[in-house]
Design an enzyme around this catalytic site. Structure first.
Site, PDB file in Angstrom:
ATOM      1  N   GLY A 113       0.828  -1.212   0.000  1.00 47.53           N
ATOM      2  CA  GLY A 113       0.000   0.000   0.000  1.00 47.53           C
ATOM      3  C   GLY A 113       0.860   1.259   0.000  1.00 47.53           C
ATOM      4  N   ARG A 137       4.937 -12.940   1.100  1.00 46.63           N
ATOM      5  CA  ARG A 137       4.414 -11.566   1.117  1.00 46.63           C
ATOM      6  C   ARG A 137       5.178 -10.681   0.114  1.00 46.63           C
ATOM      7  NH1 ARG A 137       1.036  -9.869   5.050  1.00 46.63           N
ATOM      8  NH2 ARG A 137       1.936  -7.786   5.197  1.00 46.63           N
ATOM      9  N   ASP A 177       7.467   0.986   8.127  1.00 41.13           N
ATOM     10  CA  ASP A 177       6.076   0.735   8.517  1.00 41.13           C
ATOM     11  C   ASP A 177       6.112  -0.609   9.254  1.00 41.13           C
ATOM     12  OD1 ASP A 177       3.307   1.175   8.594  1.00 41.13           O
ATOM     13  OD2 ASP A 177       3.011  -0.099   6.844  1.00 41.13           O
ATOM     14  N   CYS A 229       0.230   0.514  12.927  1.00 39.21           N
ATOM     15  CA  CYS A 229      -1.239   0.605  12.993  1.00 39.21           C
ATOM     16  C   CYS A 229      -1.683   0.131  14.375  1.00 39.21           C
ATOM     17  CB  CYS A 229      -1.897  -0.181  11.875  1.00 39.21           C
ATOM     18  SG  CYS A 229      -1.533  -1.936  11.892  1.00 39.21           S
TER      19      CYS A 229
HETATM   20  C1  LIG Z   1       2.590  -3.262   8.774  1.00 40.11           C
HETATM   21  S1  LIG Z   1       3.168  -4.430   7.647  1.00 40.11           S
HETATM   22  C2  LIG Z   1       3.643  -3.466   6.278  1.00 40.11           C
HETATM   23  C3  LIG Z   1       2.497  -2.948   5.455  1.00 40.11           C
HETATM   24  C4  LIG Z   1       2.972  -2.212   4.208  1.00 40.11           C
HETATM   25  N1  LIG Z   1       3.893  -1.155   4.521  1.00 40.11           N
HETATM   26  C5  LIG Z   1       1.833  -1.651   3.397  1.00 40.11           C
HETATM   27  O1  LIG Z   1       1.568  -0.454   3.459  1.00 40.11           O
HETATM   28  O2  LIG Z   1       1.211  -2.412   2.630  1.00 40.11           O
HETATM   29  C6  LIG Z   1       4.698  -4.892   8.303  1.00 40.11           C
HETATM   30  C7  LIG Z   1       5.507  -5.844   7.474  1.00 40.11           C
HETATM   31  O3  LIG Z   1       6.716  -6.140   8.187  1.00 40.11           O
HETATM   32  C8  LIG Z   1       7.073  -7.480   7.925  1.00 40.11           C
HETATM   33  N2  LIG Z   1       7.945  -7.992   9.009  1.00 40.11           N
HETATM   34  C9  LIG Z   1       7.686  -8.942   9.923  1.00 40.11           C
HETATM   35  N3  LIG Z   1       8.763  -9.146  10.705  1.00 40.11           N
HETATM   36  C10 LIG Z   1       9.722  -8.326  10.286  1.00 40.11           C
HETATM   37  C11 LIG Z   1      11.059  -8.082  10.690  1.00 40.11           C
HETATM   38  N4  LIG Z   1      11.616  -8.718  11.698  1.00 40.11           N
HETATM   39  N5  LIG Z   1      11.755  -7.177   9.986  1.00 40.11           N
HETATM   40  C12 LIG Z   1      11.198  -6.507   8.973  1.00 40.11           C
HETATM   41  N6  LIG Z   1       9.942  -6.690   8.554  1.00 40.11           N
HETATM   42  C13 LIG Z   1       9.207  -7.588   9.200  1.00 40.11           C
HETATM   43  C14 LIG Z   1       5.749  -8.201   7.847  1.00 40.11           C
HETATM   44  O4  LIG Z   1       5.879  -9.396   7.104  1.00 40.11           O
HETATM   45  C15 LIG Z   1       4.844  -7.175   7.191  1.00 40.11           C
HETATM   46  O5  LIG Z   1       4.759  -7.387   5.807  1.00 40.11           O
END
Ligand SMILES: C[S@@+](CC[C@H](N)C(=O)[O-])C[C@H]1O[C@@H](n2cnc3c(N)ncnc32)[C@H](O)[C@@H]1O
Length: 440
Positions: A113, A137, A177, A229
């Site tokens: 997004g 993802r 994010d 969020c």
């Molecule tokens: C809030 S979501 C991101 C949403 C995205 N920015 C959007 O607007 O569509 C956070 C993301 O961080 C990833 N994530 C999970 N663990 C993580 C880590 N240790 N380091 C970095 N990213 C990670 C998740 O898989 C997820 O896709």
């Protein structure tokens, strides 16, 4: 009252009852963001059969009525004219304030997004590097980057620490994010049953680690936005305060926005009462003078004339540039500003796949057609969003076209490229990827 609601009560005081109304309702706040790379807001408003109302969080963001269903199946969605996005989720990129020409890293990017919002702001200039740590993802992220027609993006599947060490001092702006406890989504999916203070604390610790990785990739003088969020103060304010204590070369700055409400002086919180499901964002500045982007030496690699003939047979004016490389069986037009040493990094895509070599022939790739504008396609057919032809195309069927349409042909919805097919004898053979088709 459960532990989560007790905390919200102490966070919100007098406003808690108003929050509860949203929390107990099934109608959540829905929105979309117009993708200005492919469509202008006025055009989208005129083509959709429901009313769009502007949100305060970004110029291209709109509320959609809560009874609108299956919007993802709308042909204009397939064409990348818009991205379905919770309204307050668009706030972080507004605060990042991307300018054309910037090098921008989006470190936790899937499903895309915010990355696709950054891509639209860059408008084909500078560079967007979108990273996602979870492989499946990252694939979804890539598919959204393709659908939205972003030509100057790199999509990677790396750990933040590994990636940022390799990309030291390369970015003007970075978005973190961060993965969070997601309290702003609770109303939707009842995740509060899984809420625990231990989870909140482990999210906060992970966010601090990610920020401490991200800082290496930022240029002196650059800006970084941290967003979540969730509502918890252990994340959000707690993480920003600890980051600033550990990193005196960073400062929290005013992003100049007025939506939501201030916290820590300059950061912003958004609650459902402010018009979005819930977000937190803070803008950080790395002190020091910003130096300009590396000048990119023009590569003089000799491009096989067969490839250029193929490019020119399908597109007008080589719309993705000429930074062409053949990697295995793929012909790729790399972003103009792609001058990184990526050895050992998991890169899923850089730029646009122009075509694939299949048994000595070159076949065009779907992403080249979703990224090109209709005016740049040598052959194109155009259908109305409500036509039976576009519905048939998105279902994977062959469609009738006029006798004079021949060869590889872009398929457009109201002038917006969606995919392609191969035309002969008044029929268009469907090349819309099977995984994207609408199932009956
Ligand atoms: C809030 S979501 C991101 C949403 C995205 N920015 C959007 O607007 O569509 C956070 C993301 O961080 C990833 N994530 C999970 N663990 C993580 C880590 N240790 N380091 C970095 N990213 C990670 C998740 O898989 C997820 O896709």
């Amino acid at each position: 009252m459960n532990d989560f609601l007790l905390r919200m009560k102490s966070l919100l005081g007098d406003e808690f009852d108003e929050f509860l109304k949203f929390y107990n309702s099934d109608d959540f706040i829905k929105g979309l963001r117009v993708n200005t790379l492919k469509c202008l807001p006025e055009k989208l408003c005129s083509l959709l059969d429901f009313e769009l109302k502007k949100t305060p969080f970004c110029d291209e963001g709109f509320y959609i009525p809560s009874d609108v269903k299956s919007i993802g199946n709308n042909p204009l969605h397939h064409a990348g004219a818009f991205y379905v996005q919770e309204p307050s989720a668009t706030s972080a990129v507004t605060m990042l304030d991307v300018h054309e020409g910037d090098y921008v890293l989006d470190l936790c990017a899937a499903p895309g997004g915010k990355s696709t919002q950054i891509g639209a702001k860059l408008n084909g200039t500078g560079l967007l590097w979108s990273n996602e740590i979870v492989r499946n993802r990252a694939n979804i992220l890539l598919s959204n980057i393709e659908r939205m027609g972003i030509s100057n993006a790199v999509v990677s599947n790396c750990r933040p620490d590994e990636l940022c060490k390799r990309l030291e001092n390369r970015f003007d702006r970075i978005l973190v994010d961060a993965p969070c406890s997601g309290e702003g989504m609770f109303r939707k999916n009842d995740a509060e049953r899984e809420w625990s203070i231990e989870h909140v604390k482990s999210c906060a610790a992970r966010q601090l680690l990610i920020l401490n990785s991200a800082k290496d990739a930022l240029k002196n003088g650059g800006y970084m936005v941290y967003s979540t969020c969730t509502f918890s103060k252990e994340e959000n304010e707690g993480v920003i305060s600890r980051f600033l204590t550990e990193n005196p070369d960073f400062e929290l700055v005013d992003s100049g926005v007025t939506f939501g409400r201030p916290t820590l002086d300059y950061a912003r919180r958004i609650f459902p009462m402010d018009g979005g499901e819930g977000h937190f964002a803070a803008k950080l500045h790395k002190k020091g003078e910003q130096y300009s982007n590396y000048s990119i030496p023009k590569k003089n690699n000799k491009i096989d004339s067969k490839i250029l003939d193929f490019y020119d047979s399908i597109f007008i004016d080589r719309p993705f540039g000429e930074n062409i490389e053949v990697i295995k069986d793929k012909i790729i037009v790399l972003p103009q500003n792609y001058n990184f040493d990526v050895k050992g990094l998991q890169i899923l895509r850089a730029g646009v796949i122009l075509g694939e070599i299949v048994k000595n022939r070159i076949e065009p790739h779907h992403s080249a057609f979703t990224t090109a504008k209709k005016e740049n396609c040598k052959s194109a057919v155009n259908f109305d969003v409500n036509s039976k032809e576009i519905a048939a195309y998105l279902h994977g069927e062959e469609i009738a076209v006029s006798q004079d349409v021949k060869g590889y042909t872009a398929v457009c919805v109201n002038g917006i490229t969606t995919g392609f097919g191969k035309a002969s004898n008044s029929r268009l053979k469907n090349k819309y990827p099977k995984g994207l088709r609408i199932l009956r």
